[in-house]
Design an enzyme around this catalytic site. Structure first.
Site, PDB file in Angstrom:
ATOM      1  N   ALA A 170       5.198  -3.332 -12.160  1.00  0.00           N
ATOM      2  CA  ALA A 170       4.625  -1.984 -12.014  1.00  0.00           C
ATOM      3  C   ALA A 170       3.421  -1.764 -12.927  1.00  0.00           C
ATOM      4  CB  ALA A 170       5.708  -0.947 -12.308  1.00  0.00           C
ATOM      5  N   LYS A 196      10.165  -5.350 -13.825  1.00  0.00           N
ATOM      6  CA  LYS A 196       9.312  -5.479 -15.014  1.00  0.00           C
ATOM      7  C   LYS A 196       8.361  -4.279 -15.047  1.00  0.00           C
ATOM      8  CE  LYS A 196       5.345  -7.080 -16.099  1.00  0.00           C
ATOM      9  NZ  LYS A 196       4.943  -6.083 -17.101  1.00  0.00           N
ATOM     10  N   SER A 249      -3.692  -3.674 -10.559  1.00  0.00           N
ATOM     11  CA  SER A 249      -5.100  -4.020 -10.335  1.00  0.00           C
ATOM     12  C   SER A 249      -5.250  -5.201  -9.375  1.00  0.00           C
ATOM     13  CB  SER A 249      -5.745  -4.387 -11.669  1.00  0.00           C
ATOM     14  OG  SER A 249      -5.146  -5.578 -12.143  1.00  0.00           O
ATOM     15  N   CYS A 304      -4.542   5.771  -8.345  1.00  0.00           N
ATOM     16  CA  CYS A 304      -5.164   4.891  -7.356  1.00  0.00           C
ATOM     17  C   CYS A 304      -5.695   5.711  -6.194  1.00  0.00           C
ATOM     18  CB  CYS A 304      -4.171   3.859  -6.862  1.00  0.00           C
ATOM     19  SG  CYS A 304      -2.859   4.593  -5.901  1.00  0.00           S
ATOM     20  N   GLU A 404     -14.145   0.087  -9.732  1.00  0.00           N
ATOM     21  CA  GLU A 404     -13.146   1.171  -9.833  1.00  0.00           C
ATOM     22  C   GLU A 404     -13.192   1.661 -11.279  1.00  0.00           C
ATOM     23  OE1 GLU A 404      -8.979   0.015  -9.684  1.00  0.00           O
ATOM     24  OE2 GLU A 404      -8.439   1.971  -8.882  1.00  0.00           O
TER      25      GLU A 404
END
Ligand code: NAD
Length: 519
Positions: A170, A196, A249, A304, A404
């Protein structure tokens, strides 16, 4: 101290004094139903982004600890997969109730470690909770199919069955929602799960694990390890892990997709974004400006689905000064301070990166209309704050457009026509989300049909689908072929088995071997 205060209320045992140094609390592992101290000699500091104080330490789990966690998942799998579907549903029904009862506690942990405002942190938990509620629809969404009399005396049926041990990796920006996209969906299907969490914000996941245990999830059905690259490589390579859910990412996601796939696993990877809001001159101006400002700067742009790029079409370019005025009025403060609209960025490095991207704008010919780089927040002078920033005259070849930014920065482009705007959106490599603002149905329809983006909003700035639909994303924003949650989430975490049965009456028994394919 505040973590301890928060966690004591729900009797959590994962933050205890570390045997290695200092009085900073440590984050435990969750292995085989127990919160245990890691034996690692490698630890990562967790900071409060509003102050940069160290508030805890998270271990980089040792190989032995990670092996123990997978072994626990593997041991727990047969019995859990064999549990009746109604029992698994009951666990999640209790879970959603406990999440509701502890929503504020989870949100406080999120604000402490991640920095977003408390109200926004509650939204983070709430959107994850909705996925847990959706997972309770397992009794209809895990149904297989049947077809009687497929040929004489022969019936066909299919079952959706769990895969085995699944794993989740995550990101930092939604500490509750994104883990909740993963393990509840996987577990309700009968899988066991190795989680995780992001090493920067593990607290919410640990509390969610305790609540799941309190809901009746048997020991070993959920295990939690911590770490960075080594933990990720371990998950990608371990032969007992059958599927990986990743959100984060592109750098990490493309790597995990390739490495996990190479080892024969299913991988779904939700990745980066550059979301465009196309503003038509016929839009409702008041609504549109408020929506743009909220969606660009909320959560300090660390979403996001943040609407980080505006394309003003035709006369809508005249609205720019008003957009700036509205953005100026937002209040930047520590997330737990009353009235805060946006909090700090996650780390000093993130702040530096965002400021460098803002710097690149004027160097490449853009103009800064609102500059948040030098903001000072009283009482939080060491925090990673950047104020709302608006860069105009941006062109698609500029660095601040291509990257981004993941900060409270809105870049503004202008076009004369809708067609030009659509071309810009489709030429951008990302395809996560987009929105069009218009009062013309034909314009809205044209835009939503022609843009190659997974999630399109029509006068909706952040069109995140509710959990009965799936979270999508096209092109560089997603790898895999089955999305998170919705019906697709059930497909991702299950495999099909078909059963073809023939029950003949006695007098219809074959008299000779059938050596040719039946036609
Ligand atoms: P990140 O990729 O740095 O970290 C995500 C996870 O991958 C973490 O658990 C981390 O430990 C691990 N990781 C980090 N770098 C790695 C590497 N080089 N190799 C292997 N593993 C690595 O992402 P982040 O900074 O935590 O999150 C922000 C990013 O996530 C943004 O790009 C954002 O757009 C994206 N995101 C996407 C969605 C979506 O649904 N599309 C949702 C939330 C966030």
């Amino acid at each position: 101290a505040r973590i301890l205060q928060v966690s004591s209320k729900v009797n959590c045992a994962w933050h205890a004094a570390s045997p290695f140094s200092s009085s900073v609390p440590t984050v435990k592992l969750f292995i085989d139903g127990k919160f245990v101290e890691s034996q690692s000699d490698k630890w990562i500091d967790i900071h409060n982004p509003a102050t940069n104080e160290v508030i805890g330490r998270v271990p980089q789990s040792t190989k032995a600890e990670m092996d123990a966690a997978v072994a626990s998942c593997k041991r727990a799998f047969p019995a859990w997969a064999d549990t009746s579907i109604l029992s698994r549903q009951q666990v999640l029904l209790r879970y959603q109730q406990l999440i509701k009862e502890n929503l504020k506690e989870i949100a406080r942990l999120i604000t402490l470690e991640q920095g977003k405002t408390l109200a926004d942190a509650e939204g983070d938990v709430f959107r994850g909770l909705q996925v847990v509620e959706h997972a309770c629809s397992v009794t209809s969404l895990m149904l297989g199919e049947t077809m009687p009399s497929i040929t004489k005396d022969m019936d066909l049926c299919s079952y959706r069955l769990p895969l085995g041990v699944c794993a989740g990796i995550a990101p930092f920006n939604f500490p509750a929602m994104i883990p909740l996209w993963m393990f509840p969906m996987a577990m309700v299907c009968g899988n066991t799960f190795l989680m995780k969490p992001s090493e920067r914000v593990p607290g919410a996941t640990m509390l969610l694990a305790k609540l799941l245990q309190d809901s009746g999830a048997p020991d070993g059905t959920l295990n939690i390890i911590h770490g960075q690259h080594e933990a990720v490589n371990f998950i990608c390579d371990h032969p007992d892990i059958k599927a990986i859910s990743f959100v984060g990412s592109n750098r990490a996601g493309e790597y995990i997709f390739e490495r996990g796939s190479r080892h024969g696993k299913r991988v779904q990877a939700n990745m980066g974004a550059k979301n465009h809001g196309v503003v038509m001159p016929d839009a409702n101006k008041e609504n549109t400006l408020n929506q743009l400002v909220g969606a660009a700067f909320g959560a300090a742009g660390q979403r996001c689905m943040a609407l980080s790029t505006a394309i003003l079409v035709g006369e809508a370019k005249k609205w720019l000064p008003e957009l700036v005025e509205r953005a100026k009025n937002l209040r930047v403060n520590a997330g737990d301070q009353p009235g805060a609209d946006l909090g700090p960025l996650i780390t000093p490095q993130a702040k530096e990166r965002v400021c460098n991207l803002i710097d690149s704008g004027p160097k490449e010919g853009a103009s800064i209309l609102l500059d948040g780089r030098k903001i000072k927040v009283k009482g939080y002078e060491n925090g990673n704050f950047v104020g709302p920033t608006i860069i105009s005259n941006v062109k698609p070849n500029m660095t601040c457009y291509k990257e981004e930014i993941f900060g409270p920065v809105l870049v503004v482009l202008e076009t004369e026509t809708l067609d030009e705007a659509i071309k810009i959106v489709n030429d951008n490599p990302y395809g996560n989300g987009t929105a069009i603002f218009t009062t013309n149905g034909a314009t809205a329809r044209k835009y939503s049909h022609l843009v190659d983006v997974g999630q399109v909003g029509v006068n909706v700035p952040i069109p995140v689908p509710l959990p009965m639909f799936s979270f999508t994303g096209s092109r560089s924003s997603f790898r895999g072929d089955t999305n998170f949650y919705g019906k697709q989430g059930f497909q991702f975490y299950t495999q099909l088995k078909t059963i073809t049965s023939q029950w003949k009456e006695e007098d219809a028994t074959l008299s000779t071997p059938a050596v040719v394919m039946p036609t």
